[in-house]
Scaffold this motif. Structure first.
Motif, short mmCIF file in Angstrom:
data_model
loop_
_atom_site.label_atom_id
_atom_site.label_comp_id
_atom_site.label_asym_id
_atom_site.label_seq_id
_atom_site.Cartn_x
_atom_site.Cartn_y
_atom_site.Cartn_z
N SER A 14 6.21 33.74 16.88
CA SER A 14 5.77 32.56 16.16
C SER A 14 5.92 31.31 17.01
CB SER A 14 6.57 32.41 14.86
OG SER A 14 6.26 31.20 14.22
N VAL A 15 7.08 31.17 17.66
CA VAL A 15 7.32 30.00 18.50
C VAL A 15 6.32 29.93 19.64
CG1 VAL A 15 8.94 28.95 20.12
CG2 VAL A 15 9.76 29.78 17.92
N CYS A 16 6.10 31.05 20.29
CA CYS A 16 5.17 31.07 21.41
C CYS A 16 3.76 30.71 20.97
CB CYS A 16 5.17 32.44 22.08
SG CYS A 16 6.70 32.80 22.97
N TYR A 17 3.36 31.20 19.77
CA TYR A 17 2.02 30.91 19.28
C TYR A 17 1.83 29.42 19.07
CZ TYR A 17 -1.93 30.57 16.09
OH TYR A 17 -3.10 30.23 15.51
N HIS A 18 2.81 28.80 18.37
CA HIS A 18 2.67 27.36 18.10
C HIS A 18 2.80 26.53 19.37
CE1 HIS A 18 2.47 27.72 13.77
NE2 HIS A 18 3.53 28.52 13.78
N ALA A 19 3.68 26.95 20.25
CA ALA A 19 3.84 26.21 21.50
C ALA A 19 2.58 26.27 22.34
CB ALA A 19 5.01 26.79 22.30
N GLU A 20 1.93 27.43 22.37
CA GLU A 20 0.71 27.57 23.17
C GLU A 20 -0.39 26.66 22.64
OE1 GLU A 20 -1.62 28.80 26.23
OE2 GLU A 20 0.48 29.24 25.87
N ALA A 21 -0.47 26.55 21.31
CA ALA A 21 -1.49 25.68 20.73
C ALA A 21 -1.20 24.22 21.02
CB ALA A 21 -1.56 25.91 19.21
N ALA A 22 0.08 23.87 21.06
CA ALA A 22 0.45 22.46 21.28
C ALA A 22 0.27 22.01 22.70
CB ALA A 22 1.91 22.25 20.86
N VAL A 23 0.43 22.90 23.62
CA VAL A 23 0.38 22.51 25.03
C VAL A 23 -0.69 23.28 25.78
CG1 VAL A 23 2.80 21.83 25.13
CG2 VAL A 23 2.21 24.19 25.58
N HIS A 24 -1.82 23.56 25.11
CA HIS A 24 -2.86 24.41 25.69
C HIS A 24 -3.49 23.77 26.92
CE1 HIS A 24 -5.07 21.59 23.12
NE2 HIS A 24 -6.10 21.79 23.92
N GLY B 271 4.92 13.44 21.67
CA GLY B 271 4.97 14.73 22.35
C GLY B 271 6.32 15.40 22.26
N THR B 272 7.33 14.70 21.71
CA THR B 272 8.67 15.26 21.62
C THR B 272 8.70 16.54 20.81
OG1 THR B 272 9.62 13.03 21.76
CG2 THR B 272 11.05 14.77 20.94
N TYR B 273 7.99 16.54 19.68
CA TYR B 273 7.98 17.74 18.83
C TYR B 273 7.44 18.94 19.58
CZ TYR B 273 6.27 21.07 15.39
OH TYR B 273 5.98 22.22 14.70
N PHE B 274 6.33 18.76 20.29
CA PHE B 274 5.72 19.87 21.00
C PHE B 274 6.62 20.34 22.15
CE2 PHE B 274 2.25 17.26 19.27
CZ PHE B 274 1.75 18.17 18.36
N PHE B 275 7.35 19.42 22.75
CA PHE B 275 8.31 19.78 23.78
C PHE B 275 9.41 20.67 23.21
CE2 PHE B 275 12.56 18.71 25.43
CZ PHE B 275 12.46 19.22 26.71
N THR B 276 9.96 20.26 22.06
CA THR B 276 11.05 21.04 21.47
C THR B 276 10.56 22.40 21.00
OG1 THR B 276 10.71 20.03 19.28
CG2 THR B 276 12.30 18.97 20.75
N GLU B 277 9.32 22.48 20.52
CA GLU B 277 8.78 23.76 20.09
C GLU B 277 8.52 24.68 21.27
OE1 GLU B 277 7.78 25.04 16.67
OE2 GLU B 277 9.55 23.75 16.65
N TYR B 278 7.95 24.13 22.32
CA TYR B 278 7.58 24.94 23.48
C TYR B 278 8.82 25.54 24.15
CZ TYR B 278 5.47 26.37 27.88
OH TYR B 278 5.05 27.11 28.95
N PHE B 279 9.88 24.73 24.26
CA PHE B 279 11.09 25.19 24.92
C PHE B 279 12.14 25.72 23.93
CE2 PHE B 279 9.61 22.24 28.31
CZ PHE B 279 9.52 23.18 29.34
N SER B 280 11.75 25.86 22.65
CA SER B 280 12.65 26.38 21.61
C SER B 280 13.96 25.59 21.55
CB SER B 280 12.95 27.87 21.86
OG SER B 280 11.77 28.62 21.87
N ILE B 281 13.86 24.26 21.59
CA ILE B 281 15.03 23.40 21.49
C ILE B 281 15.53 23.40 20.04
CG2 ILE B 281 15.93 21.07 21.83
CD1 ILE B 281 15.04 22.44 24.41
N PRO B 282 16.77 23.76 19.80
CA PRO B 282 17.27 23.84 18.41
C PRO B 282 17.53 22.47 17.80
CG PRO B 282 19.02 24.38 19.95
CD PRO B 282 17.78 24.22 20.77
N TYR B 283 17.50 22.45 16.46
CA TYR B 283 17.79 21.25 15.69
C TYR B 283 19.05 21.44 14.83
CZ TYR B 283 13.01 19.44 16.48
OH TYR B 283 11.83 18.96 17.04
N ASP B 284 19.44 22.68 14.56
CA ASP B 284 20.47 22.97 13.57
C ASP B 284 21.86 22.53 14.02
OD1 ASP B 284 19.73 25.41 15.29
OD2 ASP B 284 21.79 25.85 14.66
#
Length: 352
Positions: free
Chosen positions: A37-47, A174-187
């Motif tokens: 799931s993470v890879c799919y969304h990250a790929e769309a964000a930084v295509h 672009g911060t959100y897409f950065f955190t998604e692409y590199f799986s940066i945690p928020y918790d």
């Protein structure tokens, strides 16, 4: 022992390394499904990134973060045992939990980052602005013959707000897409301890200072100075809010140094906000136009400080570093600064 830190990063790292591929307790999905799931969304964000750039950059970040996990759980627990209980942890934990429960990751990464930047910037700039109205503080003014003017500060504020909302805001988005692409945690559970956050901020500062020195020096080249960097030097005697007053291209060129450390060292979204806070505190301080001896920042080894950078604005040549003095020392670009200080000392002795 998490009570003495801001999170359980070491425990999470061990669990992550040893955990099976079954359902994850915090997501309800298998590790493979979550990764897909993470890879799919990250790929769309930084295509728009080419594979030749993405893969090496991601590998470099992963290798860097692995190398930084040098503290074992026992080491961190030992450090925790030497520190007093953190009275701010519980209210901070509650506030962080409230934020996660009520806002999406996109809202936190984008609008949260914008709010942090704007609040911190103008909050840190406020003391320097008020100093001009306090007669007692005039003795700490570095260039006493060049007082601030309300007209100049208003012109600076208008240019500053343009940069903040038309140049920096798109980058912040672009911060959100950065955190998604590199799986940066928020918790909260994976938030690093406060001293690990400070250590990474120091790493970011060293990286940014290196980038800033060489690119800043390049912007002073006679062939390009008048086109870009001259805007920042409109004010020969700097003041706090002028710290980010610059040509849009300069904002992008020198601002890139801010993100290099984040790309290499970020292991939690909290580091983004911590590094923004540290960087703004430093740049507003060196642009304040005031040298206050008891300023705690002046006791940091190799720290440039307001006098170092104020001379750069007054002289236009030398003192190119942003945070630390070593690059100017190594390349001799602080020679005029030291000669000026010696001259002032001699003049001061003669007038006594």
């Amino acid at each position: 022992m998490r009570g003495r830190g801001y999170g359980g990063a070491d425990q999470w790292w061990q669990e992550k390394s040893a955990a099976p591929s079954g359902p994850r307790p915090w997501t309800g999905r298998t590790r493979e499904e979550a990764a897909t799931s993470v890879c799919y969304h990250a790929e769309a964000a930084v295509h728009r990134w080419t594979p030749e750039i993405k893969a090496p950059l991601r590998d470099l970040k992963m290798a860097t973060n692995r190398s930084l996990h040098i503290f074992s759980s026992a080491s961190l627990e030992y450090v925790d045992s030497l520190l007093p209980e953190n009275p701010l942890q519980e209210p901070f934990k509650n506030a962080w939990g409230y934020m996660l429960d009520n806002y999406t990751k996109f809202q936190i990464a984008t609008w949260g980052s914008l709010i942090v930047h704007e609040v911190i910037y103008f909050l840190f700039s406020l003391p320097g602005f008020l100093f001009q109205f306090i007669p007692y503080m005039k003795k700490y003014k570095i260039q006493k013959d060049k007082p601030e003017t309300l007209e100049g500060q208003w012109r600076c504020l208008k240019g500053l707000l343009f940069n903040h909302f038309f140049i920096q805001l798109p980058l912040i988005c672009g911060t959100y897409f950065f955190t998604e692409y590199f799986s940066i945690p928020y918790d909260w559970e994976r938030m690093p301890r406060w001293y690990m956050i400070l250590a990474r901020c120091l790493g970011c500062a060293v990286i940014e200072d290196t980038w800033h020195y060489f690119l800043h020096r390049l912007l002073h080249h006679k062939r390009i100075y008048k086109y870009i960097h001259k805007v920042h030097h409109e004010f020969q005697a700097p003041f706090g809010i002028e710290a980010e007053y610059a040509h849009p291209l300069e904002t992008l060129i020198l601002g890139a140094g801010f993100f290099i450390g984040i790309v290499l060292l970020c292991d939690h979204v909290i580091l983004l906000w911590a590094w923004v806070t540290v960087r703004l505190l430093e740049t507003i301080d060196v642009h304040s136009g005031y040298y206050i001896p008891i300023n705690p920042l002046n006791f940091i080894p190799f720290y440039t400080g307001s006098r170092h950078h104020d001379f750069h604005h007054m002289n236009f040549i030398g003192n190119y570093a942003s945070t630390f003095t070593w690059w100017d020392k190594i390349f001799g670009t602080d020679a005029q600064y030291h000669a000026y200080n010696e001259k002032m000392k001699k003049l001061g002795k003669k007038t006594e």
